[in-house]
Design an enzyme around this catalytic site. Structure first.
Site, PDB file in Angstrom:
ATOM      1  N   GLU A  36      10.878 -28.408 -11.819  1.00 14.58           N
ATOM      2  CA  GLU A  36      10.494 -27.393 -12.504  1.00 14.58           C
ATOM      3  C   GLU A  36       9.573 -27.424 -13.452  1.00 14.58           C
ATOM      4  OE1 GLU A  36      10.717 -24.282 -12.936  1.00 14.58           O
ATOM      5  OE2 GLU A  36      12.653 -23.641 -13.906  1.00 14.58           O
TER       6      GLU A  36
ATOM      7  N   HIS B 223      18.875 -24.059  -7.428  1.00 16.23           N
ATOM      8  CA  HIS B 223      20.119 -25.060  -7.674  1.00 16.23           C
ATOM      9  C   HIS B 223      21.087 -24.372  -8.421  1.00 16.23           C
ATOM     10  CE1 HIS B 223      19.326 -24.851 -11.927  1.00 16.23           C
ATOM     11  NE2 HIS B 223      18.064 -25.026 -11.835  1.00 16.23           N
TER      12      HIS B 223
END
Length: 215
Positions: free
Chosen positions: A84, A11
């Protein structure tokens, strides 16, 4: 049979990235720079014509993925298995703050024991979670197509290593991924077998054919 590729895309930037705060599974948005990074990288990745775009459901990854989806018209799919690594009580803290609040846990962490921080997931657990998701996604990827997976620095690194069955003691040999950089996995096929290998790491340019005797 045509070669399949997987692009593992991190990202764009967030305010917590700039501040050095551990994000983990905290749902932090992209900042202005991160949104621009996503648009810029998406313009390059769009030329690959991705067959499928699958992303972590955390907004910093999902919004990065959507920049590519908007350009290509490819639907963006959310998969929480791509989140994550969960850093537990460290999330929201800087490195210095974590050491101040959890000195014993951080000492254990840096020595290889990742269980000392309350609520944290290990790199092995996160890597295996990601690798299992990737195997499932590849079951439906046709020959010659490109899958783009949008996720986060730690889980992309550990997940790629787990997927490639690299021994865990060597995972730390792979450096971190920059914001909106990507890595590429490519399938090699010979008659009745196939093997995945890493062809790009922490890249910002499109993968090109390798002209080499080392095949």
């Amino acid at each position: 049979m045509s070669t399949r590729q997987v692009v593992l895309w991190r990202h764009g930037r967030t305010e917590w990235n700039v501040a050095g705060r551990v994000q983990g599974q905290s749902d932090i948005p992209l900042d202005e720079v991160g949104r621009a990074q996503a648009r810029s990288a998406a313009a390059r990745l769009a030329t690959l014509g991705p067959h499928r775009i699958v992303t972590s459901d955390l907004m910093r990854a999902a919004d990065t993925a959507q920049a590519l989806g908007d350009l290509t018209g490819t639907p963006v799919e959310l998969d929480p298995r791509l989140r994550e690594l969960n850093f537990g009580a460290r999330e929201g803290l800087t490195w210095q703050e974590a050491w101040a609040q959890y000195p014993d846990g951080m000492k254990a962490w840096t020595s290889g024991d990742e269980t000392g921080i309350p609520g944290s997931e290990t790199h092995r657990q996160a890597g295996e979670r990601f690798a299992a998701a990737l195997h499932d996604l590849l079951d439906d990827l046709p020959p010659g197509e490109v899958l783009v997976v949008v996720a986060h620095g730690a889980v992309l690194r550990t997940g790629a290593c787990a997927f490639l069955e690299i021994p865990e003691e060597h995972w730390s040999s792979f450096g971190g991924l920059g914001n909106c950089s990507w890595s590429v996995l490519e399938e090699s096929r010979h008659r009745d077998w196939s093997k995945w290998r890493l062809t790009e790491w922490n890249a910002g340019t499109l993968p090109e054919p390798v002209m080499s005797d080392d095949e």
